[in-house]
Scaffold this motif. Structure first.
Motif, short mmCIF file in Angstrom:
data_model
loop_
_atom_site.label_atom_id
_atom_site.label_comp_id
_atom_site.label_asym_id
_atom_site.label_seq_id
_atom_site.Cartn_x
_atom_site.Cartn_y
_atom_site.Cartn_z
N UNK A 1 35.92 -20.20 -38.85
CA UNK A 1 35.37 -21.31 -38.06
C UNK A 1 34.61 -22.00 -39.01
N UNK A 2 33.55 -21.28 -39.94
CA UNK A 2 32.91 -21.77 -40.89
C UNK A 2 33.41 -22.48 -41.96
N UNK A 3 34.54 -21.90 -42.49
CA UNK A 3 35.22 -22.56 -43.50
C UNK A 3 35.78 -23.85 -43.03
N UNK A 4 36.43 -23.69 -42.01
CA UNK A 4 37.14 -24.89 -41.34
C UNK A 4 35.95 -26.04 -41.14
N UNK A 5 34.64 -25.71 -40.88
CA UNK A 5 33.44 -26.93 -40.91
C UNK A 5 33.18 -27.21 -42.15
N UNK A 6 33.06 -26.39 -42.94
CA UNK A 6 32.96 -26.66 -44.42
C UNK A 6 34.05 -27.76 -45.10
N UNK B 1 15.83 -24.49 -45.58
CA UNK B 1 16.92 -24.64 -44.57
C UNK B 1 17.24 -23.13 -44.22
N UNK B 2 17.55 -22.90 -42.75
CA UNK B 2 17.98 -21.59 -42.39
C UNK B 2 19.38 -21.63 -41.61
N UNK B 3 19.83 -20.32 -41.31
CA UNK B 3 21.11 -20.17 -41.11
C UNK B 3 21.18 -20.65 -39.35
N UNK B 4 22.44 -21.23 -38.87
CA UNK B 4 22.80 -21.17 -37.55
C UNK B 4 22.97 -19.89 -36.98
N UNK B 5 23.33 -19.82 -35.87
CA UNK B 5 23.54 -18.38 -35.23
C UNK B 5 24.69 -17.90 -35.89
N UNK B 6 25.82 -18.65 -35.82
CA UNK B 6 27.24 -18.19 -36.32
C UNK B 6 26.78 -17.71 -37.82
N UNK B 7 26.41 -18.55 -38.64
CA UNK B 7 26.14 -18.13 -40.25
C UNK B 7 25.04 -16.99 -40.23
N UNK B 8 24.32 -16.62 -39.21
CA UNK B 8 23.54 -15.30 -39.17
C UNK B 8 24.40 -14.32 -38.99
N UNK B 9 25.25 -14.38 -37.98
CA UNK B 9 26.21 -13.23 -37.72
C UNK B 9 26.88 -12.84 -38.82
N UNK B 10 27.40 -13.92 -39.53
CA UNK B 10 28.42 -13.62 -40.73
C UNK B 10 27.72 -13.12 -41.78
#
Length: 592
Positions: free
Chosen positions: A584-589, A552-561
């Protein structure tokens, strides 16, 4: 001693990586606590066919064979004369643009068949009109126009007729490939096949049943040869049930006229079905791998736990071996791309109005699925590189991974794998990686700057195009399988073909099809087919391959974080960005 490759001497500061039985130099990336697994243990970790596209039957033997074995002396007529063991446009032509200038770059790359008296009679029986034009002679045979014996324009009907074989005539190989490739800009492949087969049969009718049978018996071998070229070079056309039905009808028609031709048709159909079956298995395997790769990496909220996750250095710490495995993936995926996919990617831009409804369904269904899958692989590799760099918590480890990927990119360059090279450079230039200034300060970037210079987009990628020509020349005179490898920067190849299509009209003011443009399209696609046929000479390491295609690889947002977690924000804008990304990522999780 002269350099062994056109790239020798580019990286004198880096020792070469040997692929032989001699002792390998100690890798600077090898962990002291995690010894490199032996080759035996690597292969013991093999995985099932359902997980691995590299275990399914590969189409190399079907695509890359230079001939088809024959059973009898008479059956040699049906050997695959259209296999792509050589570039149809690579040999010097009598009217090469290198010898004289023409108004269109595609004008004289290839001849059609010689303009003898038989052909002039075939073209509507019209008298020839010839006139001097520039440095050559332009001649018209009915509705077909030639310049220096090279076809430059014709009506669609004349081009279809020119494809139909007779007892005394068979179209030139380059014409067959060019028209079968680009005719889909103007009509459906099913319609073309129906009309060609109908014309071939009708031309043998004389009103005498016995004479008709004799005449069809004589023309059947050439019809089978044409259909063999079609099925060998454009097999994906026959995923359309109507194409297979038409092929079956012609098999029955041939069976009534010539036993040897009927047997050849059966063998051709069996090869076609085998190839389409391999394609289906490949697509299913890639879909399964992509599903596995959609799983998310370890939670970013506890980055110290990322040490428990394997990284690229724990799987492979030898840049040369990793470059070899990347080359395997590239060549495997290239081998499944049909040449027609390049044309179908923009075929709907200029179809005939009365074919829009019928063609739209055909071109929506898997029109460019393998081409798109290959582009997606490029994107995945770029994100994998960025993920591997941004994941480690320690700056020293991140710097070591950056240096490792620089060496992998260098090895890809030396191999001739420009697509993986560009994907690695793209990943290392992503904003989340580029902002890691403290990490980059610990990296010697001399080799990376050389690689970036080679792939510099300025002047329409002139440096890359020079290197590509060098790799192509090396491939043409290769003394080993490794030297034959040429994997182009694929996105630029697609861009070149796209702008060629956009920059030249399909039709001329007189309604004729601009065949000069079709010659040029065919030339570029034909070069790709030559590169695609190479069989990768390197040993497969299934553990590394599985890691590259499923991790698995990071999305663009996950890469920035992840980048902000590695090196904190430097200004208020970055602080706001990190706060927004976390929310944003916490809400998504929580939603998932």
């Amino acid at each position: 001693m002269p350099p062994t490759t056109p790239y020798a001497g580019k990286f004198n500061s880096c020792p070469p990586y040997n692929n032989n039985n001699h002792a390998q130099p100690q890798s600077p990336y090898r962990s002291n606590t995690a010894p490199k697994p032996s080759r035996e243990s690597v292969y013991n970790g093999a995985y099932s066919t359902a997980e691995n596209p590299y275990d399914v039957p590969q189409p190399h033997s079907a695509y890359r064979s230079s001939s088809v074995s024959s059973v009898t002396a008479k059956e040699h007529h049906y050997s695959s004369s259209c296999t792509i063991s050589e570039n149809l446009y690579s040999s010097p032509q009598p009217h090469s643009p290198r010898q004289h200038s023409t108004s269109c770059p595609g004008r004289a790359y290839r001849h059609t068949s010689n303009c003898n008296s038989d052909q002039s009679c075939r073209n509507s029986g019209a008298s020839m009109k010839a006139r001097l034009y520039g440095h050559g002679i332009t001649a018209s045979y009915g509705e077909m126009c030639y310049h220096d014996n090279s076809l430059v324009s014709a009506s669609l009907e004349a081009l279809i007729q020119h494809l139909v074989p007779t007892v005394d005539y068979y179209p030139d190989r380059s014409y067959v490939f060019t028209f079968l490739l680009s005719s889909r800009l103007f009509l459906h492949p099913y319609e073309l096949m129906t009309r060609v087969c109908h014309l071939c049969v009708e031309q043998q009718r004389s009103g005498d049943a016995l004479l008709d049978k004799i005449r069809f018996h004589d023309v059947a071998p050439k019809l089978v040869q044409l259909l063999t070229e079609w099925t060998e070079t454009f097999p994906y056309d026959f995923r359309d049930e109507r194409m297979m039905r038409c092929l079956k009808d012609m098999t029955l028609q041939v069976a009534r006229g010539d036993e040897y031709s009927w047997r050849a048709m059966q063998q051709m159909t069996q090869r076609l079905i085998k190839r389409l079956s391999a394609l289906g298995q490949y697509e299913e395997a890639v879909a399964a791998l992509n599903a596995v790769a959609q799983e998310r990496p370890a939670s970013l909220k506890s980055k110290q736990n990322s040490a428990q996750r394997n990284d690229i250095l724990s799987v492979c710490d030898d840049p040369f071996i990793l470059a070899q495995q990347l080359t395997h993936i590239e060549l495997d995926r290239l081998s499944f791309i049909g040449p027609e996919e390049f044309i179908q990617s923009f075929a709907m831009k200029d179809p005939l109005e009365n074919h829009k409804v019928q063609m739209s369904g055909f071109f929506r269904k898997r029109k460019t699925s393998n081409l798109e899958a290959y582009v997606n692989w490029f994107n995945r590799l770029s994100f994998l590189v960025a993920t591997e760099i941004c994941m480690p918590a320690k700056k020293k480890h991140r710097a070591r991974i950056i240096e490792f990927f620089i060496d992998v990119a260098q090895e890809c360059f030396n191999i001739g794998n420009f697509n993986s090279l560009m994907a690695i450079i793209t990943g290392m230039n992503m904003s989340p990686v580029a902002r890691l200034k403290k990490t980059w300060n610990k990296v010697n970037t001399d080799k990376f700057e050389i690689l970036e210079h080679q792939m510099d987009p300025s002047s329409n990628f002139s440096n890359y195009r020079t290197a590509l020509r060098g790799a192509t020349q090396r491939s043409e005179t290769a003394h080993s399988s490794q030297e034959k490898i040429v994997i182009p920067f694929f996105s630029l190849l697609i861009k070149d073909i796209y702008f060629l299509n956009e920059g030249c009209a399909n039709r001329l003011p007189n309604g004729h099809i601009n065949f000069e443009k079709l010659w040029e399209l065919a030339k570029q696609v034909s070069e790709f087919l030559v590169w695609r046929q190479v069989i990768c000479p390197f040993d497969r390491d299934r553990r590394i391959l599985q890691y590259l295609v499923t991790t698995p690889v990071f999305t663009e947002d996950e890469l920035h974080l992840a980048s902000y977690e590695s090196e904190g924000p430097e200004n208020n804008m970055e602080k706001d960005s990190r706060r927004s990304l976390r929310s944003s990522l916490l809400h998504r999780e929580n939603r998932s």
